[in-house]
Motif scaffolding. Structure first.
Motif, PDB file in Angstrom:
ATOM      1  N   ILE A 136       0.881  -1.161   0.000  1.00  0.00           N
ATOM      2  CA  ILE A 136       0.000   0.000   0.000  1.00  0.00           C
ATOM      3  C   ILE A 136       0.917   1.209   0.000  1.00  0.00           C
ATOM      4  O   ILE A 136       1.820   1.311   0.849  1.00  0.00           O
ATOM      5  N   VAL A 137       0.691   2.089  -0.964  1.00  0.00           N
ATOM      6  CA  VAL A 137       1.563   3.245  -1.056  1.00  0.00           C
ATOM      7  C   VAL A 137       0.735   4.524  -1.010  1.00  0.00           C
ATOM      8  O   VAL A 137      -0.311   4.626  -1.655  1.00  0.00           O
ATOM      9  N   LYS A 138       1.199   5.454  -0.174  1.00  0.00           N
ATOM     10  CA  LYS A 138       0.547   6.762  -0.085  1.00  0.00           C
ATOM     11  C   LYS A 138       1.410   7.715  -0.893  1.00  0.00           C
ATOM     12  O   LYS A 138       2.638   7.759  -0.691  1.00  0.00           O
ATOM     13  N   SER A 163       7.457  -6.112 -14.766  1.00  0.00           N
ATOM     14  CA  SER A 163       6.489  -7.124 -15.213  1.00  0.00           C
ATOM     15  C   SER A 163       5.073  -6.645 -14.902  1.00  0.00           C
ATOM     16  O   SER A 163       4.892  -5.791 -14.026  1.00  0.00           O
ATOM     17  N   PRO A 164       4.065  -7.235 -15.568  1.00  0.00           N
ATOM     18  CA  PRO A 164       2.688  -6.832 -15.290  1.00  0.00           C
ATOM     19  C   PRO A 164       2.374  -6.899 -13.789  1.00  0.00           C
ATOM     20  O   PRO A 164       2.815  -7.814 -13.107  1.00  0.00           O
ATOM     21  N   ALA A 165       1.664  -5.881 -13.310  1.00  0.00           N
ATOM     22  CA  ALA A 165       1.342  -5.791 -11.877  1.00  0.00           C
ATOM     23  C   ALA A 165      -0.162  -5.599 -11.728  1.00  0.00           C
ATOM     24  O   ALA A 165      -0.838  -5.165 -12.659  1.00  0.00           O
ATOM     25  N   LYS A 166      -0.674  -5.938 -10.529  1.00  0.00           N
ATOM     26  CA  LYS A 166      -2.081  -5.617 -10.245  1.00  0.00           C
ATOM     27  C   LYS A 166      -2.065  -4.302  -9.482  1.00  0.00           C
ATOM     28  O   LYS A 166      -1.289  -4.152  -8.523  1.00  0.00           O
ATOM     29  N   VAL A 167      -2.903  -3.376  -9.897  1.00  0.00           N
ATOM     30  CA  VAL A 167      -2.878  -2.038  -9.288  1.00  0.00           C
ATOM     31  C   VAL A 167      -4.307  -1.519  -9.114  1.00  0.00           C
ATOM     32  O   VAL A 167      -5.107  -1.593 -10.056  1.00  0.00           O
ATOM     33  N   GLU A 168      -4.633  -1.056  -7.908  1.00  0.00           N
ATOM     34  CA  GLU A 168      -5.959  -0.455  -7.677  1.00  0.00           C
ATOM     35  C   GLU A 168      -5.802   0.850  -6.915  1.00  0.00           C
ATOM     36  O   GLU A 168      -4.978   0.936  -5.998  1.00  0.00           O
ATOM     37  N   LEU A 169      -6.625   1.816  -7.287  1.00  0.00           N
ATOM     38  CA  LEU A 169      -6.608   3.088  -6.571  1.00  0.00           C
ATOM     39  C   LEU A 169      -7.560   2.965  -5.380  1.00  0.00           C
ATOM     40  O   LEU A 169      -8.753   2.715  -5.541  1.00  0.00           O
ATOM     41  N   LEU A 170      -7.035   3.106  -4.162  1.00  0.00           N
ATOM     42  CA  LEU A 170      -7.876   2.941  -2.973  1.00  0.00           C
ATOM     43  C   LEU A 170      -8.500   4.262  -2.558  1.00  0.00           C
ATOM     44  O   LEU A 170      -9.592   4.296  -2.011  1.00  0.00           O
ATOM     45  N   ASP A 173      -7.551  11.962  -3.232  1.00  0.00           N
ATOM     46  CA  ASP A 173      -7.900  13.186  -2.529  1.00  0.00           C
ATOM     47  C   ASP A 173      -7.320  14.339  -3.346  1.00  0.00           C
ATOM     48  O   ASP A 173      -6.173  14.745  -3.143  1.00  0.00           O
ATOM     49  N   ASN A 174      -8.143  14.826  -4.287  1.00  0.00           N
ATOM     50  CA  ASN A 174      -7.650  15.871  -5.194  1.00  0.00           C
ATOM     51  C   ASN A 174      -7.381  17.181  -4.447  1.00  0.00           C
ATOM     52  O   ASN A 174      -6.470  17.925  -4.805  1.00  0.00           O
ATOM     53  N   THR A 175      -8.162  17.422  -3.383  1.00  0.00           N
ATOM     54  CA  THR A 175      -7.976  18.671  -2.635  1.00  0.00           C
ATOM     55  C   THR A 175      -6.563  18.748  -2.055  1.00  0.00           C
ATOM     56  O   THR A 175      -5.875  19.746  -2.152  1.00  0.00           O
ATOM     57  N   ASN A 176      -6.133  17.644  -1.440  1.00  0.00           N
ATOM     58  CA  ASN A 176      -4.805  17.645  -0.815  1.00  0.00           C
ATOM     59  C   ASN A 176      -3.724  17.048  -1.721  1.00  0.00           C
ATOM     60  O   ASN A 176      -2.569  16.912  -1.298  1.00  0.00           O
ATOM     61  N   ASN A 177      -4.141  16.644  -2.933  1.00  0.00           N
ATOM     62  CA  ASN A 177      -3.200  16.060  -3.901  1.00  0.00           C
ATOM     63  C   ASN A 177      -2.505  14.805  -3.357  1.00  0.00           C
ATOM     64  O   ASN A 177      -1.289  14.644  -3.438  1.00  0.00           O
ATOM     65  N   ILE A 178      -3.332  13.950  -2.763  1.00  0.00           N
ATOM     66  CA  ILE A 178      -2.805  12.718  -2.140  1.00  0.00           C
ATOM     67  C   ILE A 178      -3.595  11.518  -2.647  1.00  0.00           C
ATOM     68  O   ILE A 178      -4.809  11.621  -2.888  1.00  0.00           O
ATOM     69  N   ALA A 179      -2.918  10.387  -2.819  1.00  0.00           N
ATOM     70  CA  ALA A 179      -3.628   9.160  -3.206  1.00  0.00           C
ATOM     71  C   ALA A 179      -3.106   7.980  -2.399  1.00  0.00           C
ATOM     72  O   ALA A 179      -2.016   8.045  -1.820  1.00  0.00           O
ATOM     73  N   ARG A 180      -3.917   6.921  -2.352  1.00  0.00           N
ATOM     74  CA  ARG A 180      -3.456   5.670  -1.748  1.00  0.00           C
ATOM     75  C   ARG A 180      -3.681   4.573  -2.786  1.00  0.00           C
ATOM     76  O   ARG A 180      -4.785   4.444  -3.333  1.00  0.00           O
ATOM     77  N   ILE A 181      -2.616   3.816  -3.072  1.00  0.00           N
ATOM     78  CA  ILE A 181      -2.682   2.827  -4.152  1.00  0.00           C
ATOM     79  C   ILE A 181      -2.287   1.449  -3.632  1.00  0.00           C
ATOM     80  O   ILE A 181      -1.351   1.329  -2.828  1.00  0.00           O
ATOM     81  N   CYS A 197       6.343   4.279  -8.854  1.00  0.00           N
ATOM     82  CA  CYS A 197       5.523   5.471  -8.612  1.00  0.00           C
ATOM     83  C   CYS A 197       6.196   6.706  -9.204  1.00  0.00           C
ATOM     84  O   CYS A 197       5.538   7.537  -9.851  1.00  0.00           O
ATOM     85  N   GLU A 198       7.500   6.789  -8.985  1.00  0.00           N
ATOM     86  CA  GLU A 198       8.229   7.946  -9.524  1.00  0.00           C
ATOM     87  C   GLU A 198       8.154   7.977 -11.049  1.00  0.00           C
ATOM     88  O   GLU A 198       8.072   9.054 -11.654  1.00  0.00           O
TER      89      GLU A 198
END
Ligand code: URA
Length: 239
Positions: A136-138, A163-170, A173-181, A197-198
């Motif tokens: 889980i990455v913030k 290699s192919p990965a499974k990825v879901e956006l959890l 938060d556009n207001t604070n420009n933050i996501a959890r993936i 991510c980079e």
């Protein structure tokens, strides 16, 4: 277990290097089933034969498998030349010579395995076996659906494509420009998730490994560890 060369068995038991063990055999310091052995070609069955060095019975260490909930701030190494806190310090009361199975960066938290079983370590860390690692990455920055697709299909990191990965956006938060993936991969290249991510323009605020195969840190506080069950070891070995 199969028969193996006496010097190999001795080295695996931590007596000395194979070369040194050969010298010990030639010098008559080793007995197999109560008989002195000086032949270098001698083979032993570690499950059945009794091997003594200098009159002391030797045997392979008991195989152990541990799961630690690693806090941030610990380096994944057996000893650190800069004297930073190492993950080994968290393994109180473990007598066997275990090593970390793969590594987590100093600022990554979560599931870290340890073992002294080479076969198990290979199984978890070698990409060919495809043991999944779930993170889980913030992030600072919110990925688009196209970015996520890019992560799923493989991104270029330095000189290779992931290699192919499974990825879901959890969470986004556009207001604070933050996501959890949520990201699931079966490789374990150096700082892979951070670099993935980079590669799509996100910077990592926090990274946690949630799982390896079916294992999770459930029930463990940060810094706590437990032994794997027989069933859990079997599942990893048969994965
Ligand atoms: N990917 C990273 O970037 N860091 C880790 O610690 C594990 C996976």
């Amino acid at each position: 277990m199969e028969e193996i060369r006496l010097q190999k068995f001795m080295a695996e038991c931590g007596i000395a290097s194979r070369r040194k063990c050969e010298e010990m055999i030639i010098n008559g310091l080793v007995r197999v089933n109560e008989k002195k052995v000086t032949e270098l070609g001698t083979k032993v069955n570690p499950d059945k034969d009794i091997v003594e060095v200098n009159g002391k019975k030797i045997g392979a260490e008991k195989k152990v498998y541990l799961l630690l909930n690693k806090p941030v701030g610990y380096v994944t190494t057996v000893s650190d030349e800069k004297d930073r806190p190492t993950v080994m310090k968290l393994l109180k009361n473990v007598k066997e010579k275990v090593v970390p199975v793969g590594r987590l960066d100093m600022y990554t938290s979560g599931l870290l395995l340890f073992s002294n079983d080479g076969e198990f370590i290979y199984k978890v860390t070698h990409p060919k076996h495809e043991t999944t690692k779930t993170y889980i990455v913030k992030t600072r920055g919110v990925p688009t659906e196209k970015d996520l697709e890019h992560l799923r299909n493989g991104v270029k990191i330095e000189n290779y494509i992931t290699s192919p990965a499974k990825v879901e956006l959890l969470l986004k938060d556009n207001t604070n420009n933050i996501a959890r993936i949520w990201i699931q991969i079966h490789e374990g290249r150096n700082r892979q998730v951070r670099k993935m991510c980079e590669a799509i323009g996100l910077s990592v605020i926090a990274l946690k490994r949630e799982g390896v195969g079916n294992l999770t840190c459930e029930g463990l506080e940060k810094g706590e560890y437990r032994y794997l069950t027989e069933q859990e070891i079997k599942e990893i070995m048969e994965y």
